[in-house]
Design an enzyme around this catalytic site. Structure first.
Site, short mmCIF file in Angstrom:
data_model
loop_
_atom_site.label_atom_id
_atom_site.label_comp_id
_atom_site.label_asym_id
_atom_site.label_seq_id
_atom_site.Cartn_x
_atom_site.Cartn_y
_atom_site.Cartn_z
N THR A 1 0.81 -1.22 0.00
CA THR A 1 0.00 0.00 0.00
C THR A 1 0.85 1.27 0.00
O THR A 1 1.88 1.33 0.66
CB THR A 1 -0.92 0.00 1.24
OG1 THR A 1 -1.71 -1.18 1.18
CG2 THR A 1 -1.82 1.21 1.28
N SER A 14 -6.35 0.64 -2.68
CA SER A 14 -7.12 -0.31 -3.47
C SER A 14 -6.64 -0.39 -4.92
O SER A 14 -6.68 -1.43 -5.55
CB SER A 14 -8.61 0.06 -3.44
OG SER A 14 -9.09 -0.07 -2.12
N ASP A 60 -4.98 -13.72 -2.13
CA ASP A 60 -6.00 -14.76 -2.29
C ASP A 60 -5.92 -15.78 -1.14
O ASP A 60 -6.92 -16.32 -0.70
CB ASP A 60 -5.79 -15.52 -3.61
CG ASP A 60 -6.74 -15.00 -4.69
OD1 ASP A 60 -7.54 -14.09 -4.39
OD2 ASP A 60 -6.65 -15.50 -5.83
N ARG A 93 -6.44 -13.78 2.65
CA ARG A 93 -7.68 -13.07 2.90
C ARG A 93 -8.60 -13.85 3.83
O ARG A 93 -9.27 -13.28 4.69
CB ARG A 93 -8.37 -12.87 1.55
CG ARG A 93 -9.36 -11.76 1.50
CD ARG A 93 -9.90 -11.66 0.08
NE ARG A 93 -8.93 -11.09 -0.84
CZ ARG A 93 -8.61 -11.62 -2.03
NH1 ARG A 93 -9.16 -12.74 -2.45
NH2 ARG A 93 -7.73 -11.03 -2.80
N ARG A 130 -27.36 -9.37 33.99
CA ARG A 130 -27.97 -8.07 34.21
C ARG A 130 -29.50 -8.22 34.22
O ARG A 130 -30.07 -8.81 33.31
CB ARG A 130 -27.56 -7.14 33.06
CG ARG A 130 -28.32 -5.88 32.92
CD ARG A 130 -27.75 -4.83 33.82
NE ARG A 130 -28.36 -3.52 33.57
CZ ARG A 130 -28.14 -2.47 34.34
NH1 ARG A 130 -27.35 -2.57 35.38
NH2 ARG A 130 -28.70 -1.32 34.06
N HIS A 186 -35.59 -10.88 27.90
CA HIS A 186 -36.43 -9.92 27.17
C HIS A 186 -36.25 -10.19 25.68
O HIS A 186 -35.12 -10.35 25.21
CB HIS A 186 -36.02 -8.47 27.48
CG HIS A 186 -36.27 -8.08 28.89
ND1 HIS A 186 -37.51 -8.17 29.50
CD2 HIS A 186 -35.43 -7.60 29.84
CE1 HIS A 186 -37.42 -7.75 30.74
NE2 HIS A 186 -36.17 -7.41 30.99
N THR A 210 -10.86 -17.34 -5.23
CA THR A 210 -10.96 -15.88 -5.23
C THR A 210 -12.33 -15.42 -4.75
O THR A 210 -12.44 -14.58 -3.86
CB THR A 210 -10.69 -15.34 -6.65
OG1 THR A 210 -9.43 -15.86 -7.08
CG2 THR A 210 -10.65 -13.84 -6.68
N GLU A 270 -6.17 -5.56 3.88
CA GLU A 270 -6.09 -6.73 2.98
C GLU A 270 -7.20 -6.71 1.92
O GLU A 270 -7.85 -7.70 1.65
CB GLU A 270 -6.10 -8.04 3.78
CG GLU A 270 -4.86 -8.15 4.64
CD GLU A 270 -4.27 -9.55 4.67
OE1 GLU A 270 -3.56 -9.80 5.63
OE2 GLU A 270 -4.49 -10.36 3.76
#
Lengths: 383, 267
Positions: free
Chosen positions: A127, A133, A241, A244, A269, A279, A314, A364
């Protein structure tokens, strides 16, 4: 072939090791490291001693040589204790994967073996400040001069960079050639002209260290080039690939921690005379959180399994990463909501989980890119 | 040097036990088992240190237990033991500490052994009898409450540190011998990932208990247990906490001090 979801005894042992390490070593320090932005190198060193680093490096070069599914099981277990520490522990897998995939046997011998024989950190440097990107448009130059390349440029958001002893760097030999100019290099930290910037002050994953890396006339011998000139982009994509999917597992681990905290809190609680878990408003939230986690986990398992079968994954790895990280954000958000005011306080563990989870949507390959990939793969099937 | 380490697969300390319908033991259903009872882990660690310090030393772990005990042995292999033997008993088989010791002795007789090490007691029944009984059945000297040991393989001599009330005793012994290790002697190692993977490939032999029992008929005590648990109870639930009412921190502290002094009598 039948579909099986049962882990082998070996996988259960590996998972148990990671759970134990997470619980005993990582969890007790997670809050402090987050608060103060500490980089707990003693923990990372212990992780290395136990073999929890370099999971993807073949055993012949001193790594653990694990299938991706096993890596995912370990990642999820570690991330349950601290997403930031897990990112720093996993960073070696990302940084070394281009060498695993694109290195010659001689390069693997030269770079991987000494690296794995001792505790070392490596960084994956792709990067750049001008765009993450759009990796094809990177600007770091590599100019060949005889038997060396001269690297000039800057990388940013590089995990573990301030502590790394090795960098896998992507630079272009010709910006005009776009993707086709990108070339991968292995660059040792002590190369003259290589400097790292200040440790970034991040929103989450603060136990991990992130900085810029500058290359000013850094000379890299030709023997350190991975593959041929112009093969770097494909190598980076192939690397991502396979790495990820564990990011999906990392997100699942964070989400599972959020659910665990939320369920325990909701059972304990009370309001209107009963535990809030009874609830419906809260029970529905818990049910949705649990569903999301299970679905995400199965996506990561499926994607990892495909990779381990040698299939191209992919589409599935993008789905696993994108869905799991979005899910983790929703689950952590709901966990805070269940904790109410307490959830917003730093004294309670859930707000950290949300801050840690957020990064999983960004790094990533941002989730927008993942969706583009998914759509592209999808449309191919209808073409 | 050949070391034998006896381990027992016991419920994890964090697990919640229920009495089984017979009223004489705990219900194993839903219980998480482990070898991580401090005594056995400490014993294994001690033997692995001997192995690390004396090249050529082997560590063979043995256990008497149901099929699930294989997982306990695998964990011991992952810590670094070389091989394992499980004397496999069915769930209906009745055992007592002395029969366990006879079964262990019967199997250990068939394995080369210079030193036999066991935890001082199992973390579940805490009977603490197997170590000395094993010495008896193997016809070997034994020592208990061992907190440290040094071995000289050349002269076959041991220097043992033993815990005695208020102090420590140093004992010289010859081996072969049987030692019961006290917990706290050392810090057990965590198995590394490569060792966990290796553990699945190390030899693990299973010996059905039926193969050993006939030979025990002629031993003192024979092939049956000589004691039997007649009742097993969980501790009674603790009485509820006492809540002190107060209006100021000073009053709270005063009342708390008074209660600790006069009611709990801990101060």
């Amino acid at each position: 072939m039948t579909i099986g979801f049962e882990l082998t005894p070996e996988q259960r042992d590996l998972q148990a090791l990671a759970v134990k390490f997470a619980r005993e070593e990582m969890e007790p320090r997670a809050a402090e490291c987050d608060r103060k932005g500490l980089f707990p190198e003693d923990i990372y060193r212990k992780a290395w001693e136990l073999g929890l680093m370099n999971l993807n490096v073949p055993t012949e070069y001193g790594g653990s040589g694990l299938p991706l599914l096993d890596q995912c099981l370990i990642t999820e277990a570690l991330a349950h204790a601290c997403g930031g520490m897990t990112t720093s522990i996993l960073a070696n897998c990302l940084a070394l994967q281009p060498i695993n995939l694109g290195g010659t046997p001689a390069q693997k011998e030269r770079f991987l073996r000494p690296f794995c024989a001792q505790y070392h950190l490596a960084s994956f440097a792709l990067t750049e400040p001008s765009g993450g990107s759009d990796a094809g448009a990177l600007r770091t130059r590599a100019v060949r001069e005889g038997d060396t390349y001269i690297l000039d440029g800057e990388k940013c958001f590089i995990t573990n960079a301030p502590h790394a002893s090795l960098f896998t760097v992507f630079a272009t030999v010709d910006p005009q050639r776009k993707h086709e100019g990108i070339t991968a290099f292995v660059v040792p930290r002590d190369s003259p002209g290589l400097t790292t910037g200040r440790d970034e002050d991040k929103m989450g994953q603060r136990a991990s260290s992130t900085s810029t890396v500058r290359f000013e006339g850094v000379r890299v011998p030709v023997e350190n080039r991975l593959g041929a000139e112009g093969e770097g982009f494909r190598l980076a994509m192939k690397t991502l690939d396979s790495t990820r999917t564990p990011i999906g597992s990392l997100a699942v681990g964070i989400a599972q921690a959020a659910l665990d905290h939320a369920v325990r809190y909701a059972q304990q609680r009370t309001s209107f005379g009963k535990p809030i878990a009874e609830h419906q408003a809260i029970a529905m939230k818990l049910a949705n959180m649990a569903q999301g986690i299970s679905a995400a986990r199965l996506l990561t398992w499926h994607s990892a399994w495909l990779v381990d079968q040698g299939d191209r994954a992919t589409l599935e790895s993008s789905m696993a990463k994108c869905f799991s990280s979005d899910m983790a954000m929703t689950v952590c958000d709901e966990a805070i909501q269940i904790f109410g005011g307490y959830g917003y306080m730093r004294d309670f563990p859930v707000e950290k989980l949300l801050r840690d989870a957020k990064l999983c949507q960004i790094y990533e390959g941002a989730n927008e890119i993942q969706r583009l990939v998914i759509a592209r793969e999808l449309l191919k099937r209808y073409a | 040097m050949h070391l034998i380490v006896g381990v027992k697969h016991v419920p994890d300390a964090d697990t919640r036990l229920r009495v089984d319908p017979s009223g004489t033991t705990y219900d194993p259903d839903g219980v998480k088992f482990t070898i991580n009872n401090t005594y056995d882990e400490a014993t294994l660690e001690e033997s692995l240190r001997l192995k690390d310090g004396n090249p050529g030393t082997t560590v063979h772990v043995v256990s008497v237990g149901p099929p699930r005990a294989e997982e306990g042995l695998r964990a011991a292999l992952a810590m670094g033991a070389d091989e394992a033997t499980l004397v496999e008993v069915g769930t209906g088989t009745e055992l007592d500490p002395l029969l366990t010791a006879r079964l262990l002795a019967a199997v250990i007789r068939g394995i080369p052994h210079d030193l036999v090490l066991v935890g001082r007691q199992a973390a579940d029944d805490e009977a603490g009898q197997v170590g000395s009984a094993l010495g008896h059945y193997l016809g070997l000297p034994s020592a208990g409450y061992v907190t440290g040991l040094e071995v000289d393989p050349a002269s076959k001599r041991l220097h043992i540190k033993r815990y005695v009330e208020g102090g420590e005793e140093t004992l010289g012994m010859e081996f072969p011998a049987v030692l019961s290790i006290l917990k706290g002697a050392n810090d057990p190692r965590t198995p590394t990932l490569p060792n966990i993977l290796k553990a699945r490939r190390k030899p693990l032999r299973k010996v059905p208990v039926g193969d050993l029992l006939p030979a025990l008929e002629t031993w003192p005590g024979g092939a049956k247990p000589t004691s039997r648990v007649t009742a097993f109870q969980l501790p009674p639930p603790r009485a509820g906490a006492k809540i002190l009412e107060y209006t100021s921190p000073e009053e709270a502290a005063g009342k708390l001090l008074a209660a600790l002094r006069e009611e709990a009598k801990v101060l």
